[in-house]
Design a protein around this motif. Structure first.
Motif, PDB file in Angstrom:
ATOM      1  N   CYS A  20      37.655 -51.679  39.530  1.00 27.22           N
ATOM      2  CA  CYS A  20      36.263 -51.303  39.249  1.00 27.22           C
ATOM      3  C   CYS A  20      36.195 -49.986  38.479  1.00 27.22           C
ATOM      4  O   CYS A  20      35.411 -49.854  37.542  1.00 27.22           O
ATOM      5  N   LEU A  21      37.011 -49.025  38.849  1.00 31.33           N
ATOM      6  CA  LEU A  21      37.049 -47.750  38.144  1.00 31.33           C
ATOM      7  C   LEU A  21      37.497 -47.949  36.709  1.00 31.33           C
ATOM      8  O   LEU A  21      36.914 -47.394  35.774  1.00 31.33           O
ATOM      9  N   PHE A  22      38.514 -48.752  36.489  1.00 30.59           N
ATOM     10  CA  PHE A  22      38.995 -49.033  35.140  1.00 30.59           C
ATOM     11  C   PHE A  22      37.918 -49.694  34.298  1.00 30.59           C
ATOM     12  O   PHE A  22      37.680 -49.323  33.161  1.00 30.59           O
ATOM     13  N   LEU A  23      37.229 -50.685  34.849  1.00 30.73           N
ATOM     14  CA  LEU A  23      36.192 -51.390  34.099  1.00 30.73           C
ATOM     15  C   LEU A  23      35.033 -50.472  33.757  1.00 30.73           C
ATOM     16  O   LEU A  23      34.458 -50.557  32.674  1.00 30.73           O
ATOM     17  N   GLU A  24      34.680 -49.584  34.642  1.00 34.22           N
ATOM     18  CA  GLU A  24      33.573 -48.662  34.373  1.00 34.22           C
ATOM     19  C   GLU A  24      33.920 -47.702  33.248  1.00 34.22           C
ATOM     20  O   GLU A  24      33.111 -47.434  32.375  1.00 34.22           O
ATOM     21  N   THR A  25      35.119 -47.155  33.259  1.00 38.96           N
ATOM     22  CA  THR A  25      35.474 -46.178  32.226  1.00 38.96           C
ATOM     23  C   THR A  25      35.764 -46.852  30.896  1.00 38.96           C
ATOM     24  O   THR A  25      35.494 -46.294  29.854  1.00 38.96           O
ATOM     25  N   ALA A  26      36.300 -48.058  30.919  1.00 39.53           N
ATOM     26  CA  ALA A  26      36.647 -48.716  29.666  1.00 39.53           C
ATOM     27  C   ALA A  26      35.464 -49.441  29.050  1.00 39.53           C
ATOM     28  O   ALA A  26      35.343 -49.526  27.840  1.00 39.53           O
ATOM     29  N   TYR A  27      34.596 -49.988  29.880  1.00 38.42           N
ATOM     30  CA  TYR A  27      33.521 -50.822  29.352  1.00 38.42           C
ATOM     31  C   TYR A  27      32.171 -50.459  29.949  1.00 38.42           C
ATOM     32  O   TYR A  27      31.343 -51.327  30.194  1.00 38.42           O
ATOM     33  N   GLY A  28      31.927 -49.196  30.185  1.00 43.84           N
ATOM     34  CA  GLY A  28      30.677 -48.753  30.786  1.00 43.84           C
ATOM     35  C   GLY A  28      29.503 -48.945  29.845  1.00 43.84           C
ATOM     36  O   GLY A  28      29.641 -49.346  28.699  1.00 43.84           O
ATOM     37  N   GLN A  29      28.307 -48.627  30.319  1.00 44.61           N
ATOM     38  CA  GLN A  29      27.105 -48.811  29.511  1.00 44.61           C
ATOM     39  C   GLN A  29      27.117 -47.930  28.271  1.00 44.61           C
ATOM     40  O   GLN A  29      26.759 -48.374  27.195  1.00 44.61           O
ATOM     41  N   ASP A  30      27.487 -46.686  28.396  1.00 42.15           N
ATOM     42  CA  ASP A  30      27.503 -45.776  27.261  1.00 42.15           C
ATOM     43  C   ASP A  30      28.845 -45.853  26.561  1.00 42.15           C
ATOM     44  O   ASP A  30      29.880 -45.718  27.186  1.00 42.15           O
ATOM     45  N   ASN A  31      28.804 -46.046  25.270  1.00 42.51           N
ATOM     46  CA  ASN A  31      30.031 -46.105  24.506  1.00 42.51           C
ATOM     47  C   ASN A  31      30.338 -44.702  24.007  1.00 42.51           C
ATOM     48  O   ASN A  31      29.971 -44.316  22.905  1.00 42.51           O
ATOM     49  N   ARG A  32      31.010 -43.914  24.822  1.00 40.38           N
ATOM     50  CA  ARG A  32      31.250 -42.511  24.527  1.00 40.38           C
ATOM     51  C   ARG A  32      32.203 -42.307  23.359  1.00 40.38           C
ATOM     52  O   ARG A  32      32.304 -41.225  22.824  1.00 40.38           O
ATOM     53  N   ASN A  33      32.924 -43.333  22.956  1.00 39.46           N
ATOM     54  CA  ASN A  33      33.837 -43.205  21.835  1.00 39.46           C
ATOM     55  C   ASN A  33      33.185 -43.560  20.506  1.00 39.46           C
ATOM     56  O   ASN A  33      33.829 -43.473  19.475  1.00 39.46           O
ATOM     57  N   ASN A  34      31.940 -43.988  20.533  1.00 37.61           N
ATOM     58  CA  ASN A  34      31.275 -44.391  19.306  1.00 37.61           C
ATOM     59  C   ASN A  34      29.766 -44.166  19.422  1.00 37.61           C
ATOM     60  O   ASN A  34      28.988 -45.102  19.286  1.00 37.61           O
ATOM     61  N   LEU A  35      29.360 -42.917  19.663  1.00 39.75           N
ATOM     62  CA  LEU A  35      27.929 -42.611  19.825  1.00 39.75           C
ATOM     63  C   LEU A  35      27.145 -42.910  18.562  1.00 39.75           C
ATOM     64  O   LEU A  35      26.039 -43.424  18.618  1.00 39.75           O
ATOM     65  N   PHE A  36      27.708 -42.547  17.421  1.00 39.29           N
ATOM     66  CA  PHE A  36      27.059 -42.837  16.153  1.00 39.29           C
ATOM     67  C   PHE A  36      28.120 -43.062  15.092  1.00 39.29           C
ATOM     68  O   PHE A  36      29.273 -42.697  15.252  1.00 39.29           O
ATOM     69  N   SER A  37      27.702 -43.687  14.000  1.00 42.33           N
ATOM     70  CA  SER A  37      28.622 -43.882  12.884  1.00 42.33           C
ATOM     71  C   SER A  37      28.083 -43.106  11.688  1.00 42.33           C
ATOM     72  O   SER A  37      26.889 -42.837  11.578  1.00 42.33           O
TER      73      SER A  37
END
Length: 145
Positions: A20-37
């Protein structure tokens, strides 16, 4: 019911929590690795060595983001209007423009970074929390000979 008894075992429970921890950090609601392009386009204007620079910022999250957009100093580029840095509240897509004059072939670099939204985004707007997030774009400019 028998299948739920597996969860009462300590090892199985730990595996479930780690998953569950892995899924939350990898596929959470906020895409912290791609906020904007960021996308940069350079188009020639009337004179051979004059160009319009357009930097387009597209928000990739479901909340507005305050972003500062600028271009790096370059001794080979003269800004025909002003070498301005823009700050805007971006909820979908915004475009920023500069008119430049280029004397020799060079590279122009643009930068967009998240800044605090206070005084930039309207009150009551859903705002993405401030983070240290930055994107850059670079384009080569060739001066016709």
């Amino acid at each position: 019911m028998l299948s739920l008894q597996v969860l009462y075992q300590p090892g199985a429970l730990i595996h479930l929590l780690v998953m569950c921890l892995f899924l939350e950090t990898a596929y959470g609601q906020d895409n912290r690795n791609n906020l904007f392009s960021i996308n940069m386009k350079i188009s020639p204007i009337k004179n051979a060595n004059e160009f319009t620079v357009e930097i387009m910022i597209t928000n990739n999250v479901d909340k507005c983001i305050a972003v500062k957009v600028s271009t790096e100093d370059n001794p080979n580029i003269k800004y025909l209007s002003a070498h301005a840095a823009y700050t805007a509240c971006i909820c979908t897509t915004n475009n920023f423009f500069w008119d430049i004059q280029v004397y020799v072939n060079t590279v122009l670099r643009g930068k967009a970074e998240v800044v605090p939204a206070k005084g930039i985004c309207p009150e009551g707007e859903k705002i993405y929390p401030v983070t240290t997030y930055m994107r850059t774009a670079a384009r080569e400019i060739s001066v016709p000979s």
